[in-house]
Motif scaffolding. Structure first.
Motif, PDB file in Angstrom:
ATOM      1  N   ARG A 195       0.830  -1.204   0.000  1.00 46.00           N
ATOM      2  CA  ARG A 195       0.000   0.000   0.000  1.00 46.00           C
ATOM      3  C   ARG A 195       0.866   1.256   0.000  1.00 46.00           C
ATOM      4  N   ALA A 196       1.916   1.262   0.827  1.00 40.17           N
ATOM      5  CA  ALA A 196       2.823   2.407   0.832  1.00 40.17           C
ATOM      6  C   ALA A 196       3.503   2.560  -0.528  1.00 40.17           C
ATOM      7  N   ARG A 246       2.327   1.684  -3.464  1.00 41.10           N
ATOM      8  CA  ARG A 246       1.356   2.205  -4.426  1.00 41.10           C
ATOM      9  C   ARG A 246       1.127   3.695  -4.238  1.00 41.10           C
ATOM     10  N   GLU A 247       1.260   4.164  -3.007  1.00 43.73           N
ATOM     11  CA  GLU A 247       1.051   5.590  -2.729  1.00 43.73           C
ATOM     12  C   GLU A 247       2.318   6.413  -2.908  1.00 43.73           C
ATOM     13  N   LEU A 254       5.077   6.107  -1.210  1.00 43.38           N
ATOM     14  CA  LEU A 254       5.728   6.366   0.060  1.00 43.38           C
ATOM     15  C   LEU A 254       6.751   5.277   0.367  1.00 43.38           C
ATOM     16  N   GLN A 291      -8.336  -1.341  -7.659  1.00 41.87           N
ATOM     17  CA  GLN A 291      -8.155  -0.918  -6.273  1.00 41.87           C
ATOM     18  C   GLN A 291      -7.070  -1.773  -5.617  1.00 41.87           C
TER      19      GLN A 291
END
Length: 392
Positions: A12-13, A15-16, A18, A150
Motif C-alpha cells: 500500500r505504501a 502504491r502511494e 511512500l 483498487q
C-alpha cells in the motif's frame, strides 16, 4: 498471516509512492524466517507468488526493492541458519534427502501416500471445505476482479489465485493444502459489505453462491449423520441438531439477515460437529477408551500393546507405553515385566495367547474396546489383558 499483513502494508505504501514503514519490513522478514522454521518454504511461496503477481499486474518490479531483501538475509542468518546447521549435523545430512527429495519433490512430481487427484479437485470440494463462506465466494471473486484496480482487491487476488492454481497443478492433494488462501478469500467476502464493491456483483453470481451454500449444507448434514453411524453409534441427535441449525440459518438469510445466518452456519461445523459431536463419539477415539478402562481397572503400570500402535496412545498414557507389532513379542515382554497390562488387537490375539500358554502363563481379559481406526477406517477390536503366571 503476519507476513501477508506486513506485505500489504508495504504494498500500500509503495502504491502511494511512500517509503515502506521499517516496522512492516522487519515484521515481514521475521515472520518469513519463523514460518520456514515451522512449515518450510510454504510462507515464502505464498508471499513470493503474491509479489510476482503484483509486479506483473502493476508492471512494476520496484516492489521487490521496497521489501529490502538485505534485511531478509539478516533475519534468516540469525533465525534459520543456526537451525539448518544443527539439523544437518544431527541427521548427518539425511534430513535434506528425506524432507526435500522424498517428501517435497515427491509430492510435486506425483500423488504421494494415496492422495493423488487431478487438477480442479480443490475447487470441487470448496462447498464443503470453504462452507459457509462459499455463499459469498463467487460474488466476491467477481466483484474483486471487477475492482482489481483498487489496491486491496488486487492484493487479495494476487494472494489467493496464484497459490491456488499452483496447488491445483501439484498431483498430491489434501484439503488443508489451500489453507494459506483462505484468509484472502474470506477478506474478499468481507469486502462485500462495501457498497462500492457489492454494486459490481451480478445477480446470477448470488444464485450460484446460494446453490453452493446449499450443496455444502447438504454435505455437512450427511456428514453429521454418517460419522456417528460409522463410529457405531446413534445418529439421531446429531442429525436433528444439524438440521435444526441449518433450518434457522436458512430462515435468517431468507429474511435478509445474511451475516447472522452465516455466523450460525459457521458454528455448525466448528462448534457443533467438530467441537461437541465428534468428541463424544467414543468409537472414534479408541486410545481415549483404553486410558479410561485402565483407570477403571486400577491398572497403573505402563501399558504394552500388540498390533495397536497409534501415536495417540503415547499422548494419553505417556512415553513409558511399549508399542509392539506382534503378539508373541508382547507376551514375552509381559512375562519379563510382571504387572504390566497388555492391549492386544484381535489380529494378534491368537499368537499372544499361544505364546503365553507355551511359556506356562495365561491372561485374563478385563476389558473389550471397539472403534474405528481413523487412518484407514478399519474396525478395531482390542482386548485389555491382565497377565498371570499361573495357567488357568
Amino acid at each position: 498471516m503476519a507476513a501477508q499483513a506486513a506485505l500489504w502494508t508495504i504494498y500500500r505504501a509503495h502504491r502511494e509512492g511512500l517509503e515502506a514503514p521499517a516496522r512492516a519490513v522487519q515484521a515481514f522478514w521475521i515472520a518469513q524466517a519463523a514460518a520456514v522454521l515451522i512449515k518450510g518454504p510454504i510462507a515464502l511461496m505464498v508471499s513470493g507468488l503474491t509479489v510476482l503477481t503484483l509486479a506483473a499486474a502493476d508492471r512494476d518490479v520496484r516492489l521487490w526493492r521496497a521489501l529490502r531483501p538485505m534485511w531478509g538475509a539478516v533475519w534468516f542468518g540469525l533465525l534459520v541458519v543456526p537451525w539448518v546447521v544443527a539439523i544437518h549435523r544431527a541427521s548427518d545430512g539425511a534430513f535434506w534427502h528425506d524432507a526435500v527429495a522424498r517428501d517435497l519433490l515427491a509430492k510435486a512430481a506425483r500423488g504421494q501416500e494415496s492422495h493423488g487427484a487431478p487438477p480442479g479437485a480443490h475447487l470441487l470440494v470448496t462447498p464443503l471445505t470453504l462452507w459457509p463462506a462459499v455463499l459469498l465466494l463467487v460474488p466476491a471473486l467477481i466483484a474483486c476482479w471487477r475492482s482489481r484496480a483498487q489496491p486491496a482487491a488486487r492484493f487479495l487476488l494476487a494472494w489467493a489465485l496464484p497459490f491456488w492454481v499452483v496447488y491445483e497443478l501439484i498431483p498430491t492433494k489434501l484439503p488443508h493444502y489451500i489453507l494459506p488462501t483462505v484468509p484472502a478469500l474470506c477478506l474478499m467476502a468481507g469486502l462485500m459489505r462495501s457498497a462500492s464493491v457489492a454494486s459490481k456483483v451480478p445477480r446470477w453470481s448470488r444464485w450460484v453462491g446460494g446453490a453452493l451454500w446449499g450443496l455444502g449444507a447438504a454435505l455437512w448434514l450427511v456428514l453429521a449423520g454418517w460419522l456417528p453411524h460409522w463410529a457405531g453409534e446413534s445418529a439421531v441427535v446429531p442429525l436433528l441438531m444439524t438440521a435444526g441449525m441449518l433450518g434457522v440459518a436458512v430462515w435468517l438469510m431468507a429474511r435478509a439477515h445474511t451475516w447472522l445466518g452465516l455466523a450460525l452456519s459457521a458454528a455448525l461445523p466448528a462448534v457443533w460437529i467438530l467441537g461437541i459431536s465428534l468428541p463424544h463419539l467414543d468409537g472414534l477415539w479408541p486410545s481415549r477408551e483404553v486410558a479410561r478402562h485402565l483407570e477403571r481397572q486400577g491398572l497403573t503400570a505402563p501399558l504394552i500393546t500388540a498390533g495397536y500402535t497409534e501415536p495417540s496412545l503415547v499422548f494419553w498414557l505417556g512415553r513409558q507405553t511399549t508399542r509392539l507389532s506382534e503378539g508373541d513379542e508382547a507376551a514375552r515382554l509381559a512375562l519379563q515385566a510382571p504387572g504390566r497390562p497388555v492391549l492386544v488387537d484381535a489380529r494378534r490375539k491368537a499368537d499372544f495367547l499361544a505364546t503365553l500358554t507355551a511359556l506356562g502363563a495365561s491372561a485374563e481379559p478385563v476389558a473389550h474396546i471397539q472403534g474405528r481406526q481413523v487412518n484407514g477406517g478399519d474396525w478395531l477390536r482390542l482386548t485389555l489383558y491382565r497377565v498371570t503366571t499361573e495357567v488357568k
